[in-house]
Scaffold this motif. Structure first.
Motif, mmCIF file in Angstrom:
data_model
loop_
_atom_site.group_PDB
_atom_site.id
_atom_site.type_symbol
_atom_site.label_atom_id
_atom_site.label_comp_id
_atom_site.label_asym_id
_atom_site.label_seq_id
_atom_site.Cartn_x
_atom_site.Cartn_y
_atom_site.Cartn_z
ATOM 1 N N LEU A 80 -40.609 -65.161 62.759
ATOM 2 C CA LEU A 80 -40.331 -66.593 62.911
ATOM 3 C C LEU A 80 -39.458 -66.894 64.131
ATOM 4 C CD1 LEU A 80 -39.710 -67.438 59.151
ATOM 5 C CD2 LEU A 80 -41.715 -68.070 60.528
ATOM 6 N N GLY A 81 -39.066 -65.852 64.853
ATOM 7 C CA GLY A 81 -38.251 -66.036 66.047
ATOM 8 C C GLY A 81 -36.799 -66.395 65.749
ATOM 9 N N ILE A 82 -36.335 -66.122 64.543
ATOM 10 C CA ILE A 82 -34.972 -66.485 64.147
ATOM 11 C C ILE A 82 -33.982 -65.365 64.462
ATOM 12 C CG2 ILE A 82 -33.510 -67.058 62.160
ATOM 13 C CD1 ILE A 82 -36.017 -68.420 60.938
ATOM 14 N N ALA A 83 -34.391 -64.120 64.252
ATOM 15 C CA ALA A 83 -33.503 -62.980 64.500
ATOM 16 C C ALA A 83 -34.301 -61.822 65.081
ATOM 17 C CB ALA A 83 -32.829 -62.557 63.200
ATOM 18 N N ARG A 84 -33.627 -60.994 65.834
ATOM 19 C CA ARG A 84 -34.284 -59.851 66.471
ATOM 20 C C ARG A 84 -33.655 -58.534 66.030
ATOM 21 N NH1 ARG A 84 -38.315 -61.566 69.223
ATOM 22 N NH2 ARG A 84 -38.204 -63.465 70.423
ATOM 23 N N LEU A 109 -36.999 -55.659 49.959
ATOM 24 C CA LEU A 109 -36.950 -57.103 50.183
ATOM 25 C C LEU A 109 -36.105 -57.398 51.427
ATOM 26 C CD1 LEU A 109 -37.776 -59.934 49.315
ATOM 27 C CD2 LEU A 109 -35.765 -59.977 47.812
ATOM 28 N N GLY A 110 -35.009 -56.681 51.588
ATOM 29 C CA GLY A 110 -34.177 -56.853 52.781
ATOM 30 C C GLY A 110 -34.942 -56.544 54.060
ATOM 31 N N ILE A 111 -35.697 -55.456 54.068
ATOM 32 C CA ILE A 111 -36.509 -55.104 55.242
ATOM 33 C C ILE A 111 -37.552 -56.183 55.510
ATOM 34 C CG2 ILE A 111 -38.199 -53.446 56.164
ATOM 35 C CD1 ILE A 111 -35.379 -52.321 56.201
ATOM 36 N N MET A 112 -38.203 -56.678 54.457
ATOM 37 C CA MET A 112 -39.227 -57.721 54.639
ATOM 38 C C MET A 112 -38.598 -58.998 55.192
ATOM 39 S SD MET A 112 -41.907 -56.082 53.925
ATOM 40 C CE MET A 112 -41.138 -54.500 54.205
ATOM 41 N N ILE A 113 -37.432 -59.363 54.710
ATOM 42 C CA ILE A 113 -36.759 -60.566 55.218
ATOM 43 C C ILE A 113 -36.445 -60.402 56.699
ATOM 44 C CG2 ILE A 113 -34.597 -61.893 55.102
ATOM 45 C CD1 ILE A 113 -34.753 -61.481 52.006
ATOM 46 N N LEU A 114 -35.983 -59.219 57.100
ATOM 47 C CA LEU A 114 -35.708 -58.976 58.524
ATOM 48 C C LEU A 114 -36.983 -59.098 59.363
ATOM 49 C CD1 LEU A 114 -33.183 -55.995 58.325
ATOM 50 C CD2 LEU A 114 -32.687 -58.423 58.789
ATOM 51 N N ILE A 115 -38.090 -58.606 58.847
ATOM 52 C CA ILE A 115 -39.365 -58.721 59.561
ATOM 53 C C ILE A 115 -39.778 -60.189 59.669
ATOM 54 C CG2 ILE A 115 -41.852 -58.226 59.443
ATOM 55 C CD1 ILE A 115 -41.046 -55.472 58.204
ATOM 56 N N TRP A 116 -39.651 -60.938 58.569
ATOM 57 C CA TRP A 116 -40.031 -62.357 58.592
ATOM 58 C C TRP A 116 -39.148 -63.137 59.566
ATOM 59 C CZ3 TRP A 116 -39.797 -62.275 52.589
ATOM 60 C CH2 TRP A 116 -40.928 -61.642 52.089
ATOM 61 N N LEU A 117 -37.859 -62.832 59.593
ATOM 62 C CA LEU A 117 -36.960 -63.512 60.539
ATOM 63 C C LEU A 117 -37.371 -63.221 61.972
ATOM 64 C CD1 LEU A 117 -33.488 -62.969 58.805
ATOM 65 C CD2 LEU A 117 -34.791 -65.113 58.972
#
Length: 147
Positions: free
Chosen positions: A77-81, A66-74
Motif C-alpha cells: 500500500l506504499g505506507i511502510a518499507r 499475521l505480523g509478517i502479512m501486515i508488514l507486506i500489506w503496508l
C-alpha cells in the motif's frame, strides 16, 4: 469442529499458502518456505489429535505470521518499507489467505478455554515463538533461501 481442529486447519492453511508462495516465487523458494513453516507442525499435529496444547503452540505462529502479512500489506500500500520486493498476484492472494487464517486462529484461540497449566502454556508459547523466529532466520541463509 472442535477448537483444536479449527486451530489445526488454520495452521494448515498458513502452511499450504506459504508453500504456494514458494512454488510461484521468482527464485523457487520451496526449501525456504518449508523451513519457515516447521513450527506450525506442532500445532497441526496437536490440533488434529484434539490436544489443548495446540492452542499454545499455534498462538505464537498466528501472531508471527499475521505480523509478517501486515508488514507486506503496508509495503504494497506504499505506507511502510520495512519489507520490500516484488509480489506476484498469486503471492498477494496468499498473503490474504494467511492473514485470514491467522485471524480465524486468533479468534478461535480467544474463545478456547483449556486445562493446560499456566506454566506449560507460557513455556510452550515462548518455545514455539523462539522456534518460529529461529526458523524464519535460518530460512534466510543464502543456501536455504536459494533452494
Amino acid at each position: 469442529m472442535t477448537h483444536a481442529k479449527t486451530a489445526a486447519c488454520a495452521c494448515l492453511a498458513i502452511l499450504i499458502a506459504l508453500y504456494v508462495v514458494g512454488a510461484v516465487s521468482v527464485l523457487p523458494g520451496s526449501l525456504r518456505h518449508e523451513v519457515q513453516t516447521l513450527p506450525l507442525w506442532f500445532a497441526i499435529v496437536a490440533g488434529f489429535r484434539n490436544r489443548d496444547i495446540a492452542k499454545w503452540a499455534a498462538l505464537p505462529c498466528f501472531v508471527f505470521w499475521l505480523g509478517i502479512m501486515i508488514l507486506i500489506w503496508l509495503y504494497l500500500l506504499g505506507i511502510a518499507r520495512i519489507v520490500s520486493g516484488h509480489f506476484f498476484p498469486t503471492e498477494i492472494v496468499m498473503t490474504i489467505v494467511v492473514g485470514i487464517a491467522c485471524v480465524v486462529g486468533l479468534v478461535t484461540s480467544a474463545r478456547w478455554k483449556t486445562t493446560t497449566s499456566s506454566a506449560m502454556a507460557g513455556g510452550l508459547v515462548v518455545l514455539i515463538a523462539i522456534l518460529q523466529v529461529l526458523a524464519f532466520r535460518i530460512s534466510l541463509i543464502p543456501y536455504i533461501a536459494s533452494r
